[in-house]
Design a protein around this motif. Structure first.
Motif, mmCIF file in Angstrom:
data_model
loop_
_atom_site.group_PDB
_atom_site.id
_atom_site.type_symbol
_atom_site.label_atom_id
_atom_site.label_comp_id
_atom_site.label_asym_id
_atom_site.label_seq_id
_atom_site.Cartn_x
_atom_site.Cartn_y
_atom_site.Cartn_z
ATOM 1 N N GLU A 80 0.821 -1.228 0.000
ATOM 2 C CA GLU A 80 0.000 0.000 0.000
ATOM 3 C C GLU A 80 0.849 1.269 0.000
ATOM 4 N N ASN A 81 2.137 1.143 0.374
ATOM 5 C CA ASN A 81 2.983 2.343 0.505
ATOM 6 C C ASN A 81 3.256 3.033 -0.834
ATOM 7 N N TRP A 82 2.995 2.344 -1.942
ATOM 8 C CA TRP A 82 3.206 2.990 -3.253
ATOM 9 C C TRP A 82 2.282 4.194 -3.435
ATOM 10 N N LYS A 83 1.214 4.273 -2.628
ATOM 11 C CA LYS A 83 0.258 5.389 -2.750
ATOM 12 C C LYS A 83 0.793 6.678 -2.130
ATOM 13 N N LEU A 92 12.367 6.384 0.358
ATOM 14 C CA LEU A 92 12.307 5.067 1.005
ATOM 15 C C LEU A 92 13.069 4.020 0.193
ATOM 16 N N MET A 93 13.016 4.135 -1.129
ATOM 17 C CA MET A 93 13.691 3.158 -1.995
ATOM 18 C C MET A 93 15.220 3.295 -1.913
ATOM 19 N N GLN A 94 15.680 4.405 -1.365
ATOM 20 C CA GLN A 94 17.130 4.575 -1.179
ATOM 21 C C GLN A 94 17.612 3.922 0.117
ATOM 22 N N ARG A 122 9.441 -5.222 -8.262
ATOM 23 C CA ARG A 122 8.853 -3.914 -8.580
ATOM 24 C C ARG A 122 9.736 -2.755 -8.091
ATOM 25 N N LEU A 123 10.745 -3.098 -7.305
ATOM 26 C CA LEU A 123 11.609 -2.056 -6.739
ATOM 27 C C LEU A 123 12.563 -1.533 -7.812
ATOM 28 N N PRO A 124 13.083 -0.304 -7.660
ATOM 29 C CA PRO A 124 14.090 0.189 -8.606
ATOM 30 C C PRO A 124 15.279 -0.770 -8.666
ATOM 31 N N ALA A 125 15.901 -0.858 -9.813
ATOM 32 C CA ALA A 125 16.991 -1.831 -10.015
ATOM 33 C C ALA A 125 18.088 -1.687 -8.960
ATOM 34 N N ASN A 151 7.921 -4.367 -0.026
ATOM 35 C CA ASN A 151 6.854 -4.467 -1.011
ATOM 36 C C ASN A 151 6.027 -5.714 -0.726
ATOM 37 N N TYR A 152 5.685 -5.852 0.540
ATOM 38 C CA TYR A 152 4.986 -7.030 1.064
ATOM 39 C C TYR A 152 3.563 -6.680 1.469
ATOM 40 N N GLY A 153 2.643 -7.581 1.191
ATOM 41 C CA GLY A 153 1.276 -7.471 1.712
ATOM 42 C C GLY A 153 0.787 -8.893 1.954
ATOM 43 N N SER A 154 0.163 -9.137 3.110
ATOM 44 C CA SER A 154 -0.215 -10.509 3.455
ATOM 45 C C SER A 154 -1.282 -11.063 2.522
ATOM 46 N N ARG A 155 -2.243 -10.221 2.146
ATOM 47 C CA ARG A 155 -3.280 -10.724 1.229
ATOM 48 C C ARG A 155 -2.666 -11.065 -0.132
#
Ligand SMILES: Cc1cc(N2CCCCCC2)n2ncc(-c3ccc(F)cc3)c2n1
Length: 256
Positions: A80-83, A92-94, A122-125, A151-155
């Motif tokens: 959900e954090n992509w929102k 965050l990706m750094q 899905r993360l930057p290279a 980039n984890y979600g339990s569902r």
């Protein structure tokens, strides 16, 4: 045998609360909440909270390892954090990159192995590479496992497990009548943890009492500790207090 104990030196406890070093939870999972509020309270940008939160990751990792915890799972980035605003996501990706550059030697010194749960494709290279390097550089460590949910979600995790099981059944590789709870556990991202996959204790910081799509299957019998500290203020003493809370409860696993 008299249990070894360590007094919590927090002066606000009104009883002698001891940490029983013979009953340290094997797997502790933490929802590291409150970074933005920590920064806001100091009139700092939200990313300052994430930066300080990274320092807490390092501090708490060593504290947990020193206490004999076998697995420490940390919810670092949810599906959900992509929102969030692009500027915050980019920052965050750094962080995995900075973590790798500044902390992996310390992890090796403490024999800590890095593992990651989540869809890192899905993360930057550059972020993916830092994660892979951290995993590779700590692969020979056999001490505590530091398990980042990224980039984890339990569902999402459960959905992927159901898809894999259904595909195996469709291909004739699996008889549907033989599917058990263990079949599902074996197809989750936590399966490399084996017997240690299910957290004994789930801690959430910053006072919120929500699970937020974190390890929903795995926490079926976990003890939950919701603590007031924002994550940047969490430390080894707060970890001990949470473990003392865990040790003070009778764990039934559904029985009497
Ligand atoms: C996205 C993100 C955010 C992130 N925060 C710092 C802690 C506070 C909460 C969120 C922000 N941390 N902290 C460590 C990592 C990490 C992840 C994988 C890895 F292999 C090495 C380090 C991390 N990753």
């Amino acid at each position: 045998m008299e249990a070894k104990s360590v007094f919590s030196n927090k002066k606000d406890t009104n009883t002698e609360q001891k940490l029983d070093m013979d009953r340290i939870p094997a797997h502790i999972a933490i929802i590291m909440d409150g970074n933005g509020r920590w920064a806001q309270a100091r009139h700092l940008p939200r990313v300052a909270g994430h930066k300080q939160g990274m320092q807490t990751v390092k501090k708490v990792t060593i504290a947990a390892s020193d206490l004999g915890v076998k697995v420490l799972s940390l919810y670092a980035f949810s599906t959900e954090n992509w929102k969030r605003p692009a500027t915050e996501v980019n920052y965050l990706m750094q962080l995995p990159i900075r973590f790798f550059k500044t902390f992996v030697p310390d992890l090796v010194k403490h024999n800590v192995k890095v593992m990651v749960m989540g869809d890192i494709t899905r993360l930057p290279a550059e972020t993916q590479q830092a994660v892979k390097d951290a995993i590779k550089d700590t692969a020979d460590c056999d001490g505590m496992i530091l398990n980042f949910a990224l980039n984890y979600g339990s569902r999402d995790e459960i959905t992927r497990a159901v898809q894999a099981i259904a595909t195996a059944a469709q291909d004739g590789q699996l008889d549907p009548t033989t599917i058990t709870e263990q079949t599902i556990s074996d197809h989750l991202m936590s399966s490399p943890l084996g017997e240690l996959a299910d957290p004994d204790l789930l801690i959430r910081t910053s006072g919120e009492e929500r699970i937020s799509n974190f390890m929903l299957w795995q926490i079926a019998y976990s003890e939950l500790e919701f603590v007031p500290e924002h994550w940047p203020d969490f430390d080894g003493e707060a970890l001990k207090r949470a473990i003392i809370g865990f040790q003070g409860r009778h764990r039934r696993f559904g029985g009497l």
